[in-house]
Write an enzyme that holds these catalytic residues in place. Structure first.
Site, mmCIF file in Angstrom:
data_model
loop_
_atom_site.group_PDB
_atom_site.id
_atom_site.type_symbol
_atom_site.label_atom_id
_atom_site.label_comp_id
_atom_site.label_asym_id
_atom_site.label_seq_id
_atom_site.Cartn_x
_atom_site.Cartn_y
_atom_site.Cartn_z
ATOM 1 N N ARG A 177 3.218 37.717 49.474
ATOM 2 C CA ARG A 177 1.956 37.005 49.655
ATOM 3 C C ARG A 177 1.701 35.990 48.554
ATOM 4 N NH1 ARG A 177 1.278 42.252 51.340
ATOM 5 N NH2 ARG A 177 0.442 42.845 49.315
ATOM 6 N N GLU B 59 5.541 53.655 40.945
ATOM 7 C CA GLU B 59 5.008 55.015 40.860
ATOM 8 C C GLU B 59 6.122 56.043 41.021
ATOM 9 O OE1 GLU B 59 1.447 57.706 42.871
ATOM 10 O OE2 GLU B 59 1.830 55.685 43.588
#
Length: 176
Positions: free
Chosen positions: A59, A96
């Site tokens: 994006r 993560e």
């Protein structure tokens, strides 16, 4: 501030997992006037024209390309691993659960070039920090990063500021 743009950003609850409020910029992109105002406001926030805009996949390419066009400067693409042909330089960064990598063409940035990092959203800052480090390793001066959306409670903007990057955002969504 920028409530007109905030109204154009759709929130999708529990995506991609329960408890997450996904901030969807596709509805902003559907509104021609809103998209144009977003780019104009990002350009005003960035200030003097840099040598390059660096857009983060994917994006960040949308906002980065439009911003580079309006500002009259070049665009460097920061891509996911193995997406660019030719000689590349890259950097690994922690996720993560695991590690990811972003890359750019080895000859994309000249030493001393002023580069503004751009993406749609700043959350934890992992990818943006990797982008800054990658660009700086090529000799770029990266002192501004611009995002449409900030999720301030996740701390990414603060991490960038700690690295000497002035963070420009248009819309903040606290608590997410």
């Amino acid at each position: 501030m920028n409530d007109d743009l905030r109204r154009l950003i759709r929130t999708i609850p529990d995506y991609p997992k329960p408890g997450v409020q996904f901030r969807d910029i596709s509805t902003l992109l559907l509104d021609g006037t809103g998209f144009r105002m977003t780019i104009e406001r990002l350009a005003a926030a960035v200030g003097p024209v840099p040598n390059l805009i660096a857009g983060i996949e994917a994006r960040g390419f949308i906002f980065g390309a439009a911003l580079a066009q309006v500002m009259g400067c070049g665009l460097v693409l920061l891509r996911k691993k193995n997406k660019l042909p030719g000689m590349v330089t890259g950097i690994n960064y922690a996720l993560e659960y695991g590690v990811d990598r972003i890359e750019m063409h080895s000859d994309a940035v000249s030493p001393g070039a002023r580069v503004v990092l751009v993406d749609d959203l700043i959350a934890t800052g992992g990818t943006a920090l990797a982008g800054v480090e990658l660009l700086r390793s090529a000799g770029a001066v990266v002192d501004i990063a611009a995002f449409v959306i900030d999720l301030p409670d996740l701390g990414g903007a603060g991490h960038l500021r700690a690295k000497g990057v002035d963070v420009k955002t248009l819309v903040g969504f606290a608590g997410d």
